[in-house]
Motif scaffolding. Structure first.
Motif, short mmCIF file in Angstrom:
data_model
loop_
_atom_site.label_atom_id
_atom_site.label_comp_id
_atom_site.label_asym_id
_atom_site.label_seq_id
_atom_site.Cartn_x
_atom_site.Cartn_y
_atom_site.Cartn_z
N UNK A 155 0.83 -1.20 0.00
CA UNK A 155 0.00 0.00 0.00
C UNK A 155 0.87 1.25 0.00
N UNK A 156 2.02 1.19 0.68
CA UNK A 156 2.96 2.30 0.65
C UNK A 156 3.38 2.58 -0.79
N UNK A 157 3.68 1.51 -1.52
CA UNK A 157 4.08 1.65 -2.93
C UNK A 157 2.95 2.24 -3.75
N UNK A 158 1.71 1.76 -3.49
CA UNK A 158 0.56 2.28 -4.24
C UNK A 158 0.34 3.75 -3.95
N UNK A 159 0.47 4.14 -2.68
CA UNK A 159 0.31 5.55 -2.32
C UNK A 159 1.41 6.39 -2.96
N UNK A 160 2.62 5.87 -2.96
CA UNK A 160 3.73 6.61 -3.57
C UNK A 160 3.49 6.80 -5.06
N UNK A 161 2.94 5.77 -5.71
CA UNK A 161 2.64 5.88 -7.14
C UNK A 161 1.58 6.93 -7.38
N UNK A 162 0.57 6.98 -6.52
CA UNK A 162 -0.47 8.00 -6.63
C UNK A 162 0.12 9.38 -6.42
N UNK A 163 1.12 9.48 -5.56
CA UNK A 163 1.71 10.78 -5.24
C UNK A 163 2.68 11.26 -6.30
N UNK A 164 3.14 10.36 -7.17
CA UNK A 164 4.15 10.75 -8.15
C UNK A 164 3.67 11.87 -9.07
N UNK A 165 2.40 11.80 -9.45
CA UNK A 165 1.87 12.80 -10.36
C UNK A 165 0.37 12.92 -10.18
N UNK A 166 -0.16 14.08 -10.46
CA UNK A 166 -1.61 14.27 -10.37
C UNK A 166 -2.23 14.43 -11.75
N UNK A 167 -1.44 14.20 -12.78
CA UNK A 167 -1.98 14.28 -14.13
C UNK A 167 -1.59 13.02 -14.90
N UNK A 168 -2.38 12.70 -15.89
CA UNK A 168 -2.06 11.57 -16.75
C UNK A 168 -2.31 10.21 -16.13
N UNK A 169 -2.95 10.16 -14.97
CA UNK A 169 -3.22 8.88 -14.34
C UNK A 169 -4.61 8.38 -14.71
N UNK A 170 -4.78 7.08 -14.64
CA UNK A 170 -6.10 6.51 -14.84
C UNK A 170 -6.94 6.81 -13.61
N UNK A 171 -8.09 7.39 -13.80
CA UNK A 171 -8.95 7.75 -12.69
C UNK A 171 -10.16 6.84 -12.64
#
Length: 566
Positions: A155-171
């Motif tokens: 979950x830490x890894x998943x949160x870090x991935x979410x934190x990497x960028x706020x654009x271009x992600x699948x929502x």
């Protein structure tokens, strides 16, 4: 079987054989009873007495239990080792009982001494067996702790991935119209969300890519929406909203009425509403068709008859009682139903509705926000992994236009609301190493300040900026924390010209290592009363997402806040 396991097994077998032989010998079994001396001392060695043999057997068993207990480690052999230590204790206990029997038969001081030695050995064996039991429990706890830590790290890894960028992600929700399930882009990665009040807020999650009846659906479980995708993969969505119960209002306050004086209707004057084609879901009458895929035609009033209106039908509009009238000048008024029996088509201008005096309608809340998270979880081979985390936030109001923002009166605006998301939490040792990890969901408070204009009392860096804090974190696991995130201003966005940004700086204790976003929704009230739209109050709503990293945990969440009038 490992070398150590084989050694333990051999040791256990040897100890048990020794115990068994000694106990049998002491009790007259197997090896027979020791010979009673008939010759003078020193002529024949009489051998150990039964009490001595029992004490020796108990000591041997206790020694075996000790060796086993001291050799226990946290591998798969722990259970076998515990069983061996317990068996050794049982043999020591049996030997102690044999020693007592022998002492009772031979009431000599030495026999009583040997009995006490046997009992002491039995107690020692029990102590070592208990140690083996504790070692087994410790090993199980250590294994569970390791598995949990591994899960939390995913979950830490998943949160870090979410934190990497706020654009271009699948929502999880597309940006076309998150309140219209039919407006999704039909991507397997995007869902539609519909929120309505039904004895409390009710949220419906729909997936445009899944249309078959046997496709997995999101279902409410434990306050969250869950879907089992099969193969150990599941998805969880948690949504918070401030939607309120519908309000009862006079029909005339909700719908535009036109004064009418048709002599064929009761009364000289009355008000009617021209039914629109988009009102098909609001009309109801026992005379309208309800059978799926059915068409029905209705005639207008016959002008040749006086004081009778053949085109009049009793029914309800948006729940209000009244009368429908077919008002076409020629032809008929047609209504059709879809394959579920719901009215799907009517022509605008064909029908008028006259509500009864004092008719009221229930008006749904049209100004509400939502925020939350989506998470993907996989369970395989007994291990749980969180593969992805996404946060989201929105409002039923349209995003604030740049024009409206540019017309906001200079000044400060306070926004307050709530936040929701997922967290990881660590217990840290004195040497700063991590002892244990936990994870769950959180709620928190958000407080924001928007500085519109260029007030001299506001630092220049904050002119036309939005800043704030996320605080008062309440963790689902009850972990104690003093977390707080400072939401610094966007480095690029000027809120007087654009009501949205994704590059806000999220800081913990001055360390800027995360981001946050914001979008204003709605238009502020017209302050000059003239309706010019050039002198506006601040927008009513702001929503967004954020991340945060602490010395003992991390978070990914979303928030919704409202303008707090002074």
């Amino acid at each position: 079987m490992t070398f150590r396991e084989k050694s333990i097994t051999k040791l256990y077998a040897f100890a048990m054989a020794a115990v068994f032989a000694l106990v049998l010998a002491g009790c007259g079994g197997g090896g027979g009873t020791a010979a009673t001396p008939t010759e003078p001392p020193g002529t024949v060695d009489p051998g150990p007495t039964p009490a001595e043999m029992a004490a020796s057997a108990a000591a041997t068993a206790a020694a075996a239990a000790k060796t086993i207990a001291e050799g226990i480690s946290d591998d798969e052999a722990v259970a076998d080792q515990k069983a061996a230590a317990m068996a050794a204790y049982m043999e020591a206990s049996a030997a102690a009982t044999a020693a007592q029997t022998a002492a009772d038969d031979d009431d000599e001081v030495e026999a009583r001494v040997q009995q006490r030695l046997a009992e002491n050995a039995r107690d020692d064996a029990q102590m070592y067996a208990n140690a083996a039991t504790k070692a087994l429990a410790d090993a199980a706890a250590a294994a569970a702790k390791a598995a949990n830590n591994k899960m939390v790290m995913s979950k830490v890894t998943a949160i870090s991935s979410e934190a990497d960028t706020t654009t271009g992600q699948t929502r999880p929700f597309d940006g076309t119209n998150p309140y219209d399930p039919d407006a999704t882009d039909n991507s397997a990665n995007n869902y539609g969300i519909a929120i309505k009040y039904d004895d409390g807020a009710m949220v419906t999650i729909t997936d445009g890519a899944l249309t078959a009846k046997n496709d997995p659906k999101f279902e409410m479980m434990d306050g969250k929406y869950m879907r089992d995708n099969g193969g150990g993969v599941s998805e969880i969505i948690s949504v918070m909203t401030d939607i309120e119960a519908p309000k009862s209002m006079a029909f005339s306050k909700v719908y535009d009425l036109t004064l009418n004086d048709d002599p064929d209707r009761t009364g000289d004057q009355f008000s009617t509403y021209a039914v629109l084609a988009t009102d098909n879901g609001k009309i109801a009458s026992s005379e309208f068709p309800s059978t799926p895929n059915t068409d029905r035609s209705f005639d207008p009033d016959d002008d040749t008859t006086d004081d009778e209106n053949e085109g009049e039908i009793r029914g309800t509009f948006d729940g209000a009682p009244g009368t429908f009238e077919c008002v076409v000048t020629s032809g008929t008024c047609d209504i059709s139903t879809d394959d579920e029996g719901k009215i799907e088509a009517l022509t605008a201008g064909d029908w008028e509705f006259t509500p009864v005096d004092g008719a009221m309608v229930s008006v749904a809340d049209s100004d509400y926000l939502h925020y939350g998270f989506w998470i993907k979880k996989t369970v395989a081979d007994g291990e749980t992994t969180y593969n992805e985390v996404q946060t989201f936030a929105g409002s039923s109001l349209d995003a604030t236009s740049a024009t409206d923002l540019g017309n906001v009166v200079d000044g400060s605006a306070k926004y307050e609301g709530g936040a929701h998301g997922v967290y990881t939490h660590y217990t840290v040792n004195a040497d700063t190493s991590v002892d244990s990890r936990s994870a769950g969901t959180f709620t928190a408070d958000v407080a924001l300040m928007a500085y519109f204009g260029t007030q001299t009392s506001v630092a220049a860096d904050n002119h036309n900026k939005l800043v704030g804090t996320v605080s008062n974190f309440e963790l689902s696991g009850g972990e104690s924390n003093n977390w707080e995130i400072t939401l610094g201003a966007s480095t690029t966005a000027d809120i007087s010209t654009g009501g949205s940004f994704t590059d806000g700086v999220a800081m913990v204790k001055g360390q800027a290592d995360a981001t946050w976003s914001a979008t204003f929704h709605g238009a502020g009230a017209d302050l000059d009363g003239a309706g010019s739209g050039t002198n506006l109050a601040p927008p009513p709503v702001v929503v967004g997402e954020f991340n945060g990293n602490f010395g003992n945990g991390s978070v990914a969440g979303a928030y919704g806040a409202r303008y707090m009038k002074e």
